[in-house]
Design a protein around this motif. Structure first.
Motif, PDB file in Angstrom:
ATOM      1  N   VAL A   1       0.833  -1.190   0.000  1.00  0.00           N
ATOM      2  CA  VAL A   1       0.000   0.000   0.000  1.00  0.00           C
ATOM      3  C   VAL A   1       0.863   1.234   0.000  1.00  0.00           C
ATOM      4  O   VAL A   1       1.717   1.384   0.842  1.00  0.00           O
ATOM      5  CB  VAL A   1      -0.896  -0.005   1.260  1.00  0.00           C
ATOM      6  CG1 VAL A   1      -1.665   1.282   1.370  1.00  0.00           C
ATOM      7  CG2 VAL A   1      -1.844  -1.184   1.210  1.00  0.00           C
TER       8      VAL A   1
ATOM      9  N   LYS B   1      -4.383   5.866  -4.838  1.00  0.00           N
ATOM     10  CA  LYS B   1      -5.568   5.009  -4.718  1.00  0.00           C
ATOM     11  C   LYS B   1      -6.149   4.785  -6.107  1.00  0.00           C
ATOM     12  O   LYS B   1      -6.792   5.638  -6.654  1.00  0.00           O
ATOM     13  CB  LYS B   1      -6.606   5.664  -3.823  1.00  0.00           C
ATOM     14  CG  LYS B   1      -6.221   5.649  -2.341  1.00  0.00           C
ATOM     15  CD  LYS B   1      -7.381   6.068  -1.473  1.00  0.00           C
ATOM     16  CE  LYS B   1      -7.722   7.507  -1.660  1.00  0.00           C
ATOM     17  NZ  LYS B   1      -7.085   8.356  -0.654  1.00  0.00           N
ATOM     18  N   ASN B   2      -5.869   3.693  -6.686  1.00  0.00           N
ATOM     19  CA  ASN B   2      -6.516   3.353  -7.949  1.00  0.00           C
ATOM     20  C   ASN B   2      -6.646   1.847  -8.028  1.00  0.00           C
ATOM     21  O   ASN B   2      -6.252   1.148  -7.103  1.00  0.00           O
ATOM     22  CB  ASN B   2      -5.717   3.909  -9.131  1.00  0.00           C
ATOM     23  CG  ASN B   2      -4.255   3.538  -9.046  1.00  0.00           C
ATOM     24  OD1 ASN B   2      -3.900   2.480  -8.535  1.00  0.00           O
ATOM     25  ND2 ASN B   2      -3.400   4.411  -9.524  1.00  0.00           N
ATOM     26  N   ARG B   3      -7.163   1.306  -9.086  1.00  0.00           N
ATOM     27  CA  ARG B   3      -7.440  -0.124  -9.126  1.00  0.00           C
ATOM     28  C   ARG B   3      -6.197  -0.960  -9.081  1.00  0.00           C
ATOM     29  O   ARG B   3      -6.267  -2.115  -8.739  1.00  0.00           O
ATOM     30  CB  ARG B   3      -8.283  -0.486 -10.344  1.00  0.00           C
ATOM     31  CG  ARG B   3      -9.680  -0.799  -9.899  1.00  0.00           C
ATOM     32  CD  ARG B   3     -10.497  -1.644 -10.809  1.00  0.00           C
ATOM     33  NE  ARG B   3     -10.689  -2.975 -10.248  1.00  0.00           N
ATOM     34  CZ  ARG B   3     -10.797  -4.078 -10.971  1.00  0.00           C
ATOM     35  NH1 ARG B   3     -10.688  -4.010 -12.261  1.00  0.00           N
ATOM     36  NH2 ARG B   3     -11.000  -5.242 -10.401  1.00  0.00           N
ATOM     37  N   THR B   4      -5.056  -0.409  -9.448  1.00  0.00           N
ATOM     38  CA  THR B   4      -3.860  -1.247  -9.421  1.00  0.00           C
ATOM     39  C   THR B   4      -3.494  -1.604  -7.983  1.00  0.00           C
ATOM     40  O   THR B   4      -2.900  -2.645  -7.750  1.00  0.00           O
ATOM     41  CB  THR B   4      -2.652  -0.580 -10.113  1.00  0.00           C
ATOM     42  OG1 THR B   4      -2.364   0.635  -9.429  1.00  0.00           O
ATOM     43  CG2 THR B   4      -2.950  -0.287 -11.564  1.00  0.00           C
ATOM     44  N   ALA B   5      -3.876  -0.753  -7.030  1.00  0.00           N
ATOM     45  CA  ALA B   5      -3.640  -1.104  -5.626  1.00  0.00           C
ATOM     46  C   ALA B   5      -4.431  -2.363  -5.278  1.00  0.00           C
ATOM     47  O   ALA B   5      -3.931  -3.261  -4.609  1.00  0.00           O
ATOM     48  CB  ALA B   5      -4.049   0.043  -4.713  1.00  0.00           C
ATOM     49  N   ALA B   6      -5.658  -2.437  -5.782  1.00  0.00           N
ATOM     50  CA  ALA B   6      -6.488  -3.610  -5.523  1.00  0.00           C
ATOM     51  C   ALA B   6      -5.933  -4.826  -6.235  1.00  0.00           C
ATOM     52  O   ALA B   6      -5.919  -5.929  -5.693  1.00  0.00           O
ATOM     53  CB  ALA B   6      -7.922  -3.350  -5.964  1.00  0.00           C
TER      54      ALA B   6
ATOM     55  N   GLU C   1     -11.755  -7.375  -1.603  1.00  0.00           N
ATOM     56  CA  GLU C   1     -10.703  -6.347  -1.558  1.00  0.00           C
ATOM     57  C   GLU C   1     -10.466  -5.890  -0.118  1.00  0.00           C
ATOM     58  O   GLU C   1      -9.328  -5.654   0.286  1.00  0.00           O
ATOM     59  CB  GLU C   1     -11.102  -5.140  -2.419  1.00  0.00           C
ATOM     60  CG  GLU C   1     -11.158  -5.392  -3.924  1.00  0.00           C
ATOM     61  CD  GLU C   1     -12.475  -5.978  -4.411  1.00  0.00           C
ATOM     62  OE1 GLU C   1     -13.299  -6.425  -3.580  1.00  0.00           O
ATOM     63  OE2 GLU C   1     -12.673  -6.005  -5.634  1.00  0.00           O
TER      64      GLU C   1
ATOM     65  N   PRO D   1     -15.058  -0.982  -2.049  1.00  0.00           N
ATOM     66  CA  PRO D   1     -13.925  -1.902  -1.999  1.00  0.00           C
ATOM     67  C   PRO D   1     -12.622  -1.114  -1.958  1.00  0.00           C
ATOM     68  O   PRO D   1     -12.429  -0.177  -2.744  1.00  0.00           O
ATOM     69  CB  PRO D   1     -14.054  -2.673  -3.312  1.00  0.00           C
ATOM     70  CG  PRO D   1     -14.781  -1.767  -4.239  1.00  0.00           C
ATOM     71  CD  PRO D   1     -15.534  -0.768  -3.431  1.00  0.00           C
ATOM     72  N   TYR D   2     -11.730  -1.519  -1.069  1.00  0.00           N
ATOM     73  CA  TYR D   2     -10.428  -0.864  -0.972  1.00  0.00           C
ATOM     74  C   TYR D   2      -9.707  -0.933  -2.313  1.00  0.00           C
ATOM     75  O   TYR D   2      -9.654  -1.978  -2.960  1.00  0.00           O
ATOM     76  CB  TYR D   2      -9.572  -1.556   0.097  1.00  0.00           C
ATOM     77  CG  TYR D   2      -8.182  -0.994   0.158  1.00  0.00           C
ATOM     78  CD1 TYR D   2      -7.125  -1.618  -0.500  1.00  0.00           C
ATOM     79  CD2 TYR D   2      -7.931   0.194   0.834  1.00  0.00           C
ATOM     80  CE1 TYR D   2      -5.863  -1.065  -0.476  1.00  0.00           C
ATOM     81  CE2 TYR D   2      -6.663   0.745   0.865  1.00  0.00           C
ATOM     82  CZ  TYR D   2      -5.629   0.112   0.204  1.00  0.00           C
ATOM     83  OH  TYR D   2      -4.374   0.655   0.214  1.00  0.00           O
ATOM     84  N   GLY D   3      -9.139   0.194  -2.718  1.00  0.00           N
ATOM     85  CA  GLY D   3      -8.311   0.194  -3.915  1.00  0.00           C
ATOM     86  C   GLY D   3      -9.017   0.572  -5.206  1.00  0.00           C
ATOM     87  O   GLY D   3      -8.362   0.731  -6.221  1.00  0.00           O
ATOM     88  N   HIS D   4     -10.347   0.723  -5.181  1.00  0.00           N
ATOM     89  CA  HIS D   4     -11.045   1.146  -6.393  1.00  0.00           C
ATOM     90  C   HIS D   4     -11.203   2.662  -6.377  1.00  0.00           C
ATOM     91  O   HIS D   4     -11.686   3.219  -5.411  1.00  0.00           O
ATOM     92  CB  HIS D   4     -12.443   0.523  -6.453  1.00  0.00           C
ATOM     93  CG  HIS D   4     -12.436  -0.934  -6.777  1.00  0.00           C
ATOM     94  ND1 HIS D   4     -13.317  -1.515  -7.651  1.00  0.00           N
ATOM     95  CD2 HIS D   4     -11.629  -1.939  -6.350  1.00  0.00           C
ATOM     96  CE1 HIS D   4     -13.080  -2.816  -7.728  1.00  0.00           C
ATOM     97  NE2 HIS D   4     -12.070  -3.097  -6.941  1.00  0.00           N
ATOM     98  N   ASP D   5     -10.826   3.316  -7.457  1.00  0.00           N
ATOM     99  CA  ASP D   5     -10.978   4.762  -7.519  1.00  0.00           C
ATOM    100  C   ASP D   5     -11.695   5.121  -8.811  1.00  0.00           C
ATOM    101  O   ASP D   5     -11.366   4.593  -9.869  1.00  0.00           O
ATOM    102  CB  ASP D   5      -9.595   5.422  -7.461  1.00  0.00           C
ATOM    103  CG  ASP D   5      -9.706   6.932  -7.362  1.00  0.00           C
ATOM    104  OD1 ASP D   5      -8.673   7.604  -7.450  1.00  0.00           O
ATOM    105  OD2 ASP D   5     -10.830   7.456  -7.193  1.00  0.00           O
TER     106      ASP D   5
ATOM    107  N   HIS E   1     -11.716   8.092 -10.239  1.00  0.00           N
ATOM    108  CA  HIS E   1     -11.047   9.165 -10.986  1.00  0.00           C
ATOM    109  C   HIS E   1     -12.006  10.261 -11.419  1.00  0.00           C
ATOM    110  O   HIS E   1     -12.040  10.659 -12.583  1.00  0.00           O
ATOM    111  CB  HIS E   1     -10.328   8.611 -12.238  1.00  0.00           C
ATOM    112  CG  HIS E   1      -9.183   7.710 -11.897  1.00  0.00           C
ATOM    113  ND1 HIS E   1      -8.055   8.156 -11.257  1.00  0.00           N
ATOM    114  CD2 HIS E   1      -9.015   6.388 -12.067  1.00  0.00           C
ATOM    115  CE1 HIS E   1      -7.241   7.143 -11.067  1.00  0.00           C
ATOM    116  NE2 HIS E   1      -7.794   6.058 -11.543  1.00  0.00           N
TER     117      HIS E   1
END
Lengths: 321, 317
Positions: free
Chosen positions: A45, A50-55, A151, B297-301, B303
């Motif tokens: 982390v 914060k974007n989907r690649t973190a997930a 997630e 859900p953690y990590g979804h953004d 934009h």
């Protein structure tokens, strides 16, 4: 002069005992593995990003095998909706039933019925241990009416070491001295916990001594010295829920604990403070609710809304109004 | 014999010419009618992602300040629990929310219009809102049984000029009249409000109390008055054409989708940018509040190009 000395000794005794007990409490608290720990074990982390690649990163670093406790009669009414929603987010998903089928389900050598549930759990974990031990890092059990947000589960687990004997879920107080995790809300075992569970049965230290699967597993975990983790978020809000959201979120006037909160190990909160934004599970979820929660979690979105709770930005937690 | 025939022929010719003239005249009339009915936008959609990205930095930061919404929530003591729920949930996201009631309640604050007739009450509320708008230029009218996601309403009208007449929601047809359904919420621009209030003075075309034997619903009366002032109903929908204003509950829509699109329930059901749902119980509305503003859900953004801040003194969003 002597009474003066006595007084001094007395006072210093108080001071020392206070300091000692405070230190003890602090040590005890840090000893309980919790989802609220801020040091990331796997450091995937990154602050502010914060974007989907973190997930996606997390799904590769924290692999979860999900097994769903189901039966042939439920495949159409319940299990297919899990398959259509959260099931596909597990790294591996196994639908465990008394019969193998093209659903696909894994056939355990067990018959159906409420009194067979612990046998199913035992056989399911034995199957997973035999065939999938190296395919995942953590092992989740859920019911066919549980909704899970993978997630958020991975995020909570990312701070922990799967080689340690740990198990997470919704902690209940009674029946087992150290407590146990609610079966309906779903619980997750570390790799070491899974090994110990299977070993417990192999060595005769654990046995099928109850039909109630979550209590049975909890007792075996205690025997095998597996530790119960704290799955609450940094604000102390619960992530695993044994009942649907409206049981907890609806505002209530202060009142004695309702029946569904009687088993709680941690002091329960009613109303909006009950539940984490990054909730992991809800239970007693029917087919319509399953898709509804899927819509709320992954689709419905307030454009541009700046969320209050941002666990990665620690300063935000103090400014929460 | 011959004269009888020719008179007959003359009669026929005259009749024929008369008919031709009449039909020509009628065509001419209906031709102009259709021109009046024809308006440029029947379906109203939000700005596209590309258009949004083309805006400058200063335009981006100005937008959330320009689109500000005054919510008129029409309550009655019979709906006390829904009233309290609307007060505790979505209405906090309006820039200004005012509850207008038929009679006052000791439990909750509202502007007491002391009016039992629903249409008369709506007229009074609209006048009050317009007079107390301050610098707010968008108006949203709803009952407390509706749940609205104001951020998505703002997104829909982001690039629309409130000094133009806009009347938006879920549109239905009743004969020749296109109207916005009340249950799924009604959006009016400042100009639409101004024209409407002008039209209120016309007792013939926009009467306060109808003289007909039967009562027309307020939503249709509203549509009629607006139509006379040149304001027409538009259906609010997303880029894919999915309706943003719903008069059904989320579970009802999901349930319908499970029957019609079992392979793709959520995709086919409802827009990600939905603005309203209706017919939900108070506890379902509290769950929806959590589902919209918190559960994720953690990590979804997403934009998003703009930011809307959470309201002060609120613990459920």
């Amino acid at each position: 002069m002597r009474s003066f000395k006595r007084h001094i000794l007395f006072l210093s005794g108080i001071v020392v005992s206070v300091l000692l007990s405070k230190t003890c409490l602090l040590v005890l608290r840090t000893l309980t593995p919790s989802f609220a720990m801020t040091d990331s074990y796997t450091s995937t982390v990154r602050h502010g990003v914060k974007n989907r690649t973190a997930a996606l990163d997390l799904s590769q670093k924290v692999r979860v095998l999900c097994w769903v406790m189901t039966q042939p009669q439920h495949l159409k009414s319940r299990t297919q909706h899990i398959r259509a929603t959260w099931g596909r987010r597990c790294n591996i998903v196994l639908y465990m039933s008394s019969e193998a089928s093209d659903f696909p389900t894994v056939g355990l050598n067990v018959s159906e019925g409420r009194n067979q549930l612990y046998w199913k759990t035992i056989r399911a974990f034995q199957h997973i241990h035999m065939h999938h031990l190296d395919d995942a890092d953590w092992f989740l059990k859920a019911d066919d009416d549980t909704f899970v947000v993978l997630e958020n589960l991975r995020y909570g687990l990312s701070k922990h070491n799967t080689e340690e004997p740990l198990y997470f879920g919704r902690r209940f107080k009674p029946f087992v001295a150290q407590g146990y995790m609610s079966g309906g809300a779903g619980y997750v075992l570390s790799k070491e916990a899974l090994r110990r569970f299977v070993k417990g049965f192999a060595d005769g230290l654990c046995s099928h001594d109850t039909n109630i699967e979550d209590i049975g597993l909890g007792k075996c975990m205690e025997t095998m010295k597996v530790q119960l983790g704290d799955s609450r978020d940094v604000l102390g809000r619960q992530t695993f829920h044994p009942y649907p959201p409206h049981y907890y979120l609806t505002r209530q006037l202060p009142r004695p604990r309702p029946w569904y909160l009687l088993y709680e190990h941690y002091h329960p909160v009613e109303g909006p403070g009950c539940c984490s934004d990054l909730a992991i599970s809800f239970h007693y979820i029917d087919a319509v609710q399953m898709h509804t929660l899927e819509y709320y979690t992954y689709h419905l979105h307030p454009y541009g809304y700046k969320y209050r709770f941002n666990p990665d930005e620690r300063s935000d937690n103090r400014n929460n109004n | 014999m011959m004269s009888e025939g020719s008179s007959f022929m003359k009669g026929m010719v005259l009749g024929g010419i008369f008919c031709l003239v009449m039909s020509f005249f009628e065509n001419f009339n209906s031709g102009t009618h259709s021109e009046v009915h024809e308006h440029l936008h029947h379906h109203l959609k939000p700005l596209s992602k590309d258009e949004l990205e083309k805006l400058s930095e200063s335009q981006m930061s100005d937008l959330p300040l320009q689109v500000r919404v005054y919510c008129l929530i029409m309550v009655t003591p019979k709906l006390l629990v829904h009233w309290a729920t609307a007060n505790d949930t979505w209405s906090k996201h309006c820039d200004k929310s005012v509850f207008y009631t038929s009679e006052s309640s000791k439990a909750l604050e509202a502007v007491d219009l002391q009016e039992q007739d629903e249409w008369a009450r709506l007229r009074k509320a609209i006048k009050h809102a317009y007079e107390n708008a301050g610098d707010l230029r968008w108006f949203f009218v709803a009952r407390p049984t509706t749940f609205a996601i104001i951020e998505n309403l703002k997104y829909l009208v982001l690039d629309k000029d409130p000094s133009q007449p806009f009347y938006i929601g879920h549109t239905e047809k009743s004969g020749e009249l296109d109207y916005v359904e009340y249950d799924s919420g009604i959006v009016l621009s400042y100009e639409a409000m101004r024209r409407l209030i002008e039209m209120f003075k016309d007792e013939d075309r926009c009467p306060e109390r109808g003289h007909a034997l039967w009562k027309t619903s307020e939503e249709k009366q509203l549509a009629t008055c607006l139509k006379y002032s040149g304001v027409f109903a538009e259906n609010g929908e997303d880029a894919q054409g999915k309706g943003l204003f719903n008069k059904k509950s989320v579970s009802s829509l999901i349930s319908d989708s499970m029957g019609q699109n079992p392979a793709d329930v959520v995709e086919a059901c409802c827009s990600d940018m939905a603005i309203t749902f209706a017919g939900m119980s108070p506890s379902q509305m509290q769950v929806l509040m959590y589902g919209v503003y918190r559960l994720r859900p953690y990590g979804h953004d997403f934009h998003d190009s703009l930011t809307f801040l959470p309201p002060k003194d609120s613990d459920n969003d």
